[in-house]
Design an enzyme around this catalytic site. Sequence first.
Site, short mmCIF file in Angstrom:
data_model
loop_
_atom_site.label_atom_id
_atom_site.label_comp_id
_atom_site.label_asym_id
_atom_site.label_seq_id
_atom_site.Cartn_x
_atom_site.Cartn_y
_atom_site.Cartn_z
N GLU A 259 0.86 -1.19 0.00
CA GLU A 259 0.00 0.00 0.00
C GLU A 259 0.88 1.23 0.00
O GLU A 259 1.98 1.21 0.56
CB GLU A 259 -0.85 0.04 1.27
CG GLU A 259 -1.93 -1.00 1.32
CD GLU A 259 -2.80 -0.85 2.58
OE1 GLU A 259 -2.51 0.02 3.42
OE2 GLU A 259 -3.75 -1.63 2.71
N LYS A 261 2.34 4.53 1.32
CA LYS A 261 2.44 5.09 2.68
C LYS A 261 2.25 6.59 2.57
O LYS A 261 3.13 7.30 2.05
CB LYS A 261 3.79 4.76 3.30
CG LYS A 261 3.91 5.25 4.73
CD LYS A 261 5.21 4.77 5.37
CE LYS A 261 5.22 4.91 6.88
NZ LYS A 261 5.01 6.24 7.38
N ARG A 266 -2.65 9.52 11.04
CA ARG A 266 -3.46 8.32 11.22
C ARG A 266 -4.74 8.70 11.93
O ARG A 266 -4.70 9.43 12.92
CB ARG A 266 -2.65 7.35 12.08
CG ARG A 266 -3.34 6.07 12.48
CD ARG A 266 -2.91 5.01 11.54
NE ARG A 266 -3.22 3.67 11.93
CZ ARG A 266 -2.30 2.71 12.06
NH1 ARG A 266 -1.03 2.99 11.97
NH2 ARG A 266 -2.67 1.47 12.30
N ARG A 285 -3.43 8.96 16.27
CA ARG A 285 -2.56 7.83 16.53
C ARG A 285 -2.29 7.64 18.02
O ARG A 285 -2.14 6.55 18.52
CB ARG A 285 -1.26 8.09 15.77
CG ARG A 285 -0.18 7.13 16.06
CD ARG A 285 0.96 7.37 15.10
NE ARG A 285 2.11 6.61 15.52
CZ ARG A 285 3.13 6.34 14.73
NH1 ARG A 285 3.15 6.79 13.50
NH2 ARG A 285 4.14 5.66 15.16
N GLU A 315 -5.79 7.32 6.80
CA GLU A 315 -4.81 8.39 6.89
C GLU A 315 -5.48 9.64 6.33
O GLU A 315 -6.10 9.59 5.28
CB GLU A 315 -3.57 7.99 6.07
CG GLU A 315 -2.38 8.85 6.26
CD GLU A 315 -1.51 8.46 7.48
OE1 GLU A 315 -1.88 7.56 8.27
OE2 GLU A 315 -0.46 9.09 7.64
N PHE A 355 -7.76 2.51 5.08
CA PHE A 355 -7.01 1.29 4.81
C PHE A 355 -7.37 0.11 5.71
O PHE A 355 -6.87 -0.99 5.49
CB PHE A 355 -5.49 1.51 4.80
CG PHE A 355 -4.91 2.12 6.05
CD1 PHE A 355 -4.79 1.38 7.21
CD2 PHE A 355 -4.46 3.43 6.04
CE1 PHE A 355 -4.24 1.93 8.35
CE2 PHE A 355 -3.90 3.99 7.18
CZ PHE A 355 -3.79 3.24 8.34
N ARG A 427 4.38 -3.42 16.78
CA ARG A 427 5.18 -3.05 15.62
C ARG A 427 5.94 -4.32 15.22
O ARG A 427 7.08 -4.52 15.59
CB ARG A 427 6.15 -1.92 15.98
CG ARG A 427 6.83 -1.31 14.77
CD ARG A 427 7.92 -0.35 15.16
NE ARG A 427 7.48 0.94 15.65
CZ ARG A 427 7.00 1.92 14.90
NH1 ARG A 427 6.87 1.76 13.61
NH2 ARG A 427 6.64 3.07 15.44
P1 AMP Z 1 5.81 5.27 11.01
O1 AMP Z 1 5.21 6.48 11.67
O2 AMP Z 1 6.93 5.57 10.09
O3 AMP Z 1 6.07 4.15 11.98
O4 AMP Z 1 4.69 4.67 10.05
C1 AMP Z 1 3.44 4.29 10.51
C2 AMP Z 1 2.41 5.34 10.11
O5 AMP Z 1 2.26 5.37 8.70
C3 AMP Z 1 1.02 5.01 10.60
O6 AMP Z 1 0.82 5.41 11.92
C4 AMP Z 1 0.14 5.76 9.64
O7 AMP Z 1 -0.12 7.07 10.13
C5 AMP Z 1 1.00 5.92 8.40
N1 AMP Z 1 0.47 5.29 7.19
C6 AMP Z 1 0.47 5.88 5.98
N2 AMP Z 1 -0.04 5.08 5.05
C7 AMP Z 1 -0.39 3.93 5.67
C8 AMP Z 1 -0.98 2.71 5.23
N3 AMP Z 1 -1.28 2.50 3.96
N4 AMP Z 1 -1.19 1.75 6.17
C9 AMP Z 1 -0.85 1.94 7.46
N5 AMP Z 1 -0.30 3.07 7.93
C10 AMP Z 1 -0.08 4.07 7.05
#
Ligand code: AMP
Length: 576
Positions: A259, A261, A266, A285, A315, A355, A427
């Site tokens: 998917e 990103k 979130r 989040r 998102e 999503f 995670r």
């Molecule tokens: P990170 O903050 O780098 O750990 O990435 C996780 C965050 O990516 C999530 O909390 C979401 O806000 C964001 N995100 C963006 N696109 C997606 C997606 N397709 N699926 C899940 N999370 C996503």
Amino acid sequence: MSNSSLRSSTPFRKLSELGEQIEAATKRLKKMYLAGEFLDSIPLEEVEAASLLLIGQPFPRTSQRTLDLDWSALSQILQELLNPPPNTISQFFSETGDIGEVVRRIYQKSGGIRQTTLFSIPLTILDVYQTFSEIADIQGSGSRKRKMTLLRSLFTRVTPLEAKYLTKLLFRDQRIGFSEGMLESTIARKYNAPLELVQRANMLRGNVGELARITRAEGVDGLQKVKLRPFTPLLPMLAARATDIDDVLQQYDDEWAFEMKLDGARVQIHLQENNGATETRIYSRRLTDVTASLPDVVNLVEQEISVFSCILEGEVIALGPDGRPLPFQNLMRRFRRIREVEMMTEKIPVTLFLFDLLMLDGEVLIDSSYGIRRESLSSICGSIPLVSQIVTRNTEEATRFFQKAIQEGHEGLIAKRIDSPYKPGSRGKLWLKIKQTMETLDLVIIAAEWGTGRRHKWLSDYHLGARDPETGDFQMLGKTFKGLTDAEFEEITQRLLELKIDQPGRIVVVQPQIVVEVEYDEIQRSPRYSSGMALRFARIKRIRYDKTPNEADTIQRVRSLFDSQFKRKSQSDEVG
Ligand code: AMP
């Protein structure tokens, strides 16, 4: 409260003493035994409060309450009550690195509070828990003053040890080595319940204190009755990092869903129909209720989704007029907004991409596979777009999709295993994120701060600067304490102390000598620093003893990286 119930309620002193015993115990099992015996011995109506206070939570994890009192509030109260000699606070702090311990020493050194009538009535666990709730409930004008009055009422009634534990709660800085996870295990052991059942019930209910009470009162039966309720947010599932597409494909032998990103915020959207009226709440989040800032999203969801109840995830991103995403910061201005929401809704319109679907019409879907959840989601989402996705095991196809995501101004991809359940708060490797890596920067440490907690012996918060060739100065771009090993902390602390120029408070200003290679996620606009820019999520990749400060990156290079990253996103940053 009658006198008899006052007498029967457990003193806060007991909980503070338990904290000391738990901290002193080295073995996990001993810590859990002590906590379990205590929670089993106090009156049932105190179990929820005592459990939460024991793990340093003045409110349950999913509660929206906050105390909104900072160190300056407590320090003012300490001045009024105890008037500690100047510098004692910073001296105790550099000795212990533990704010609760600092306050205990201040109480002890000043001989404590003079006996008052109030003081002769010992503070109880419920007094503390209820007063914290009252403090959180105070809103509006003059609230700080009223909050301080209540806080002062607590701090006038405590012994040095209780002051320590009150302080830890105030700053959510428990540090006795007893986490929420250990409390879950304690409950499971004490009442012979399977740990998975306790964890699951805690995840669904979001209040481990309530679970402790339910388990003690009703045992396993009670735990089994705990259900997911709309308007109790679940911790979001997160993704581990993967280096690239091949790394993802190697980790599981079947097709993956990739998917895009999106670089937004979130949202977890809870919706429930009640007597013909729909109620919708949106959580961030961090599980904060942000419904009031996003009326457009509420309207959209209520218009497009016609089910009895559901929990959606997605998102929210801000798009510029050219349809490309705006920098993350612009979006955050929408989220923080409580006043003039309408004006901001027009200025920074947001777009929702969905999503995931975690509950539908009362049926919990977190144990269903990603594939099934996505299919159900697409059947109920109306015209709300789902995040773009492909399903493949082909490196070239996935790489093309990654490049498309970057070209469209997104962060990269999240690969999700099709057979994976939704694991709140984890995670793990069922979701993997692949981001475009930014070029690293070589920056110079211009000052450092003494760390806290485990890092209190080290200068471990580094102020990072880029070289300005025109003035010969270094311009600050941010701070970080991430990336170094303990041995490196130790070593760099010695070197920084040798380079010390000045020490205003806890900050040590040093000669700009040490160069570090820094990774980061993004360069943001920032009014805080003279450069006008700041690094988001900076972390040290390595110490570059091989480089001199003259070889560090210049502020011009940082600016040009900022511009290029900005071009990747929308051209129209100037909203609002
Ligand atoms: P990170 O903050 O780098 O750990 O990435 C996780 C965050 O990516 C999530 O909390 C979401 O806000 C964001 N995100 C963006 N696109 C997606 C997606 N397709 N699926 C899940 N999370 C996503």
